[in-house]
Design a protein around this motif. Sequence first.
Motif, mmCIF file in Angstrom:
data_model
loop_
_atom_site.group_PDB
_atom_site.id
_atom_site.type_symbol
_atom_site.label_atom_id
_atom_site.label_comp_id
_atom_site.label_asym_id
_atom_site.label_seq_id
_atom_site.Cartn_x
_atom_site.Cartn_y
_atom_site.Cartn_z
ATOM 1 N N LEU A 1 0.836 -1.198 0.000
ATOM 2 C CA LEU A 1 0.000 0.000 0.000
ATOM 3 C C LEU A 1 0.873 1.251 0.000
ATOM 4 O O LEU A 1 0.650 2.171 -0.802
ATOM 5 C CB LEU A 1 -0.934 0.003 1.208
ATOM 6 C CG LEU A 1 -1.727 1.288 1.442
ATOM 7 C CD1 LEU A 1 -2.691 1.552 0.292
ATOM 8 C CD2 LEU A 1 -2.454 1.227 2.777
ATOM 9 N N ARG A 2 1.869 1.282 0.863
ATOM 10 C CA ARG A 2 2.764 2.448 0.922
ATOM 11 C C ARG A 2 3.522 2.629 -0.397
ATOM 12 O O ARG A 2 3.722 3.750 -0.863
ATOM 13 C CB ARG A 2 3.728 2.318 2.100
ATOM 14 C CG ARG A 2 3.031 2.484 3.449
ATOM 15 C CD ARG A 2 4.016 2.594 4.606
ATOM 16 N NE ARG A 2 4.738 1.360 4.851
ATOM 17 C CZ ARG A 2 4.335 0.382 5.659
ATOM 18 N NH1 ARG A 2 3.193 0.498 6.308
ATOM 19 N NH2 ARG A 2 5.073 -0.693 5.826
ATOM 20 N N THR B 1 4.314 5.707 -5.308
ATOM 21 C CA THR B 1 4.409 5.734 -6.769
ATOM 22 C C THR B 1 3.454 6.770 -7.351
ATOM 23 O O THR B 1 3.846 7.561 -8.221
ATOM 24 C CB THR B 1 4.104 4.345 -7.360
ATOM 25 O OG1 THR B 1 5.010 3.390 -6.810
ATOM 26 C CG2 THR B 1 4.231 4.355 -8.877
ATOM 27 N N LEU B 2 2.218 6.772 -6.874
ATOM 28 C CA LEU B 2 1.247 7.762 -7.359
ATOM 29 C C LEU B 2 1.751 9.177 -7.097
ATOM 30 O O LEU B 2 1.680 10.048 -7.970
ATOM 31 C CB LEU B 2 -0.105 7.557 -6.674
ATOM 32 C CG LEU B 2 -0.885 6.313 -7.106
ATOM 33 C CD1 LEU B 2 -2.027 6.028 -6.134
ATOM 34 C CD2 LEU B 2 -1.403 6.460 -8.524
ATOM 35 N N GLU B 3 2.291 9.407 -5.911
ATOM 36 C CA GLU B 3 2.810 10.732 -5.575
ATOM 37 C C GLU B 3 4.006 11.100 -6.447
ATOM 38 O O GLU B 3 4.094 12.217 -6.954
ATOM 39 C CB GLU B 3 3.213 10.769 -4.093
ATOM 40 C CG GLU B 3 3.639 12.149 -3.636
ATOM 41 C CD GLU B 3 3.949 12.185 -2.149
ATOM 42 O OE1 GLU B 3 4.910 12.879 -1.777
ATOM 43 O OE2 GLU B 3 3.238 11.524 -1.375
ATOM 44 N N ALA C 1 -7.497 7.467 -5.593
ATOM 45 C CA ALA C 1 -7.720 6.763 -4.336
ATOM 46 C C ALA C 1 -7.205 5.334 -4.471
ATOM 47 O O ALA C 1 -7.251 4.745 -5.553
ATOM 48 C CB ALA C 1 -9.203 6.753 -3.997
ATOM 49 N N VAL C 2 -6.692 4.802 -3.385
ATOM 50 C CA VAL C 2 -6.206 3.424 -3.370
ATOM 51 C C VAL C 2 -7.123 2.629 -2.451
ATOM 52 O O VAL C 2 -7.337 2.998 -1.298
ATOM 53 C CB VAL C 2 -4.748 3.353 -2.863
ATOM 54 C CG1 VAL C 2 -4.271 1.912 -2.844
ATOM 55 C CG2 VAL C 2 -3.838 4.215 -3.725
ATOM 56 N N GLU C 3 -7.672 1.551 -2.992
ATOM 57 C CA GLU C 3 -8.565 0.703 -2.215
ATOM 58 C C GLU C 3 -7.782 -0.484 -1.674
ATOM 59 O O GLU C 3 -7.082 -1.177 -2.414
ATOM 60 C CB GLU C 3 -9.722 0.216 -3.085
ATOM 61 C CG GLU C 3 -10.764 -0.538 -2.314
ATOM 62 C CD GLU C 3 -11.996 -0.866 -3.141
ATOM 63 O OE1 GLU C 3 -12.886 -1.537 -2.591
ATOM 64 O OE2 GLU C 3 -12.069 -0.478 -4.315
ATOM 65 N N PRO D 1 8.480 -4.560 -8.246
ATOM 66 C CA PRO D 1 9.259 -3.327 -8.377
ATOM 67 C C PRO D 1 8.336 -2.119 -8.567
ATOM 68 O O PRO D 1 7.279 -2.229 -9.204
ATOM 69 C CB PRO D 1 10.101 -3.551 -9.634
ATOM 70 C CG PRO D 1 10.061 -5.008 -9.898
ATOM 71 C CD PRO D 1 8.772 -5.509 -9.315
ATOM 72 N N GLN D 2 8.745 -1.006 -8.043
ATOM 73 C CA GLN D 2 7.954 0.216 -8.186
ATOM 74 C C GLN D 2 7.750 0.544 -9.663
ATOM 75 O O GLN D 2 6.705 1.060 -10.049
ATOM 76 C CB GLN D 2 8.644 1.371 -7.466
ATOM 77 C CG GLN D 2 7.757 2.587 -7.333
ATOM 78 C CD GLN D 2 8.260 3.559 -6.292
ATOM 79 O OE1 GLN D 2 9.195 3.285 -5.556
ATOM 80 N NE2 GLN D 2 7.642 4.710 -6.223
ATOM 81 N N GLN D 3 8.716 0.212 -10.502
ATOM 82 C CA GLN D 3 8.605 0.492 -11.937
ATOM 83 C C GLN D 3 7.414 -0.243 -12.558
ATOM 84 O O GLN D 3 6.757 0.288 -13.441
ATOM 85 C CB GLN D 3 9.902 0.117 -12.659
ATOM 86 C CG GLN D 3 9.939 0.554 -14.110
ATOM 87 C CD GLN D 3 9.886 2.074 -14.253
ATOM 88 O OE1 GLN D 3 10.672 2.773 -13.631
ATOM 89 N NE2 GLN D 3 8.963 2.571 -15.068
ATOM 90 N N TRP D 4 7.121 -1.462 -12.099
ATOM 91 C CA TRP D 4 5.970 -2.203 -12.629
ATOM 92 C C TRP D 4 4.672 -1.460 -12.313
ATOM 93 O O TRP D 4 3.762 -1.414 -13.140
ATOM 94 C CB TRP D 4 5.893 -3.598 -12.044
ATOM 95 C CG TRP D 4 6.971 -4.552 -12.474
ATOM 96 C CD1 TRP D 4 8.073 -4.269 -13.239
ATOM 97 C CD2 TRP D 4 7.053 -5.926 -12.148
ATOM 98 N NE1 TRP D 4 8.828 -5.410 -13.394
ATOM 99 C CE2 TRP D 4 8.231 -6.437 -12.738
ATOM 100 C CE3 TRP D 4 6.260 -6.779 -11.399
ATOM 101 C CZ2 TRP D 4 8.613 -7.767 -12.605
ATOM 102 C CZ3 TRP D 4 6.639 -8.105 -11.268
ATOM 103 C CH2 TRP D 4 7.800 -8.595 -11.877
ATOM 104 N N ILE D 5 4.596 -0.905 -11.113
ATOM 105 C CA ILE D 5 3.398 -0.153 -10.709
ATOM 106 C C ILE D 5 3.260 1.087 -11.593
ATOM 107 O O ILE D 5 2.196 1.359 -12.140
ATOM 108 C CB ILE D 5 3.468 0.228 -9.219
ATOM 109 C CG1 ILE D 5 3.559 -1.032 -8.358
ATOM 110 C CG2 ILE D 5 2.259 1.088 -8.825
ATOM 111 C CD1 ILE D 5 3.941 -0.767 -6.916
ATOM 112 N N GLU D 6 4.356 1.807 -11.732
ATOM 113 C CA GLU D 6 4.342 3.017 -12.558
ATOM 114 C C GLU D 6 3.989 2.684 -14.009
ATOM 115 O O GLU D 6 3.171 3.379 -14.627
ATOM 116 C CB GLU D 6 5.703 3.705 -12.498
ATOM 117 C CG GLU D 6 5.744 5.001 -13.272
ATOM 118 C CD GLU D 6 7.062 5.734 -13.138
ATOM 119 O OE1 GLU D 6 7.409 6.465 -14.089
ATOM 120 O OE2 GLU D 6 7.739 5.598 -12.104
ATOM 121 N N ASP D 7 4.573 1.631 -14.547
ATOM 122 C CA ASP D 7 4.290 1.254 -15.938
ATOM 123 C C ASP D 7 2.815 0.915 -16.131
ATOM 124 O O ASP D 7 2.212 1.289 -17.147
ATOM 125 C CB ASP D 7 5.148 0.056 -16.357
ATOM 126 C CG ASP D 7 6.619 0.397 -16.518
ATOM 127 O OD1 ASP D 7 6.979 1.594 -16.532
ATOM 128 O OD2 ASP D 7 7.420 -0.565 -16.611
#
Length: 122
Positions: free
Chosen positions: A30-31, A36-38, A45-47, A103-109
Amino acid sequence: MYQQRSPVERSPDEVEVLGFAGCPNYLPALRQVQATLENIGVQSAVELLQVNSDELATQTRFLGSPSIRVNGLDVEVAARHSPHFGVGCRTYVVLGKRQGLPPQQWIEDTIREVMANVGVPA
């Protein structure tokens, strides 16, 4: 005809972190999603969804804890069509090693993939 929105107006409709109580990577996921969104300047919103039964795991197509999805797309591209649902720990193979978070990159992608398609007719 459709009207394409500017990138600033685009955002994912649904960002989900799925997991179960007791998973050591559920809240860190979650964090990681929030960071990543920030970092990329996206407001969404994150559910946080708890999946505590195999029945619910099947209904929600839960691949294990933690799972992160953006508009229904799993951040692990290779797992998007996996039929293996159930309550259990999930690991991600990154550069040949297993780890508890993607990886954070996967979330961003995945966020960028979804944003590129927001407002585009199917």
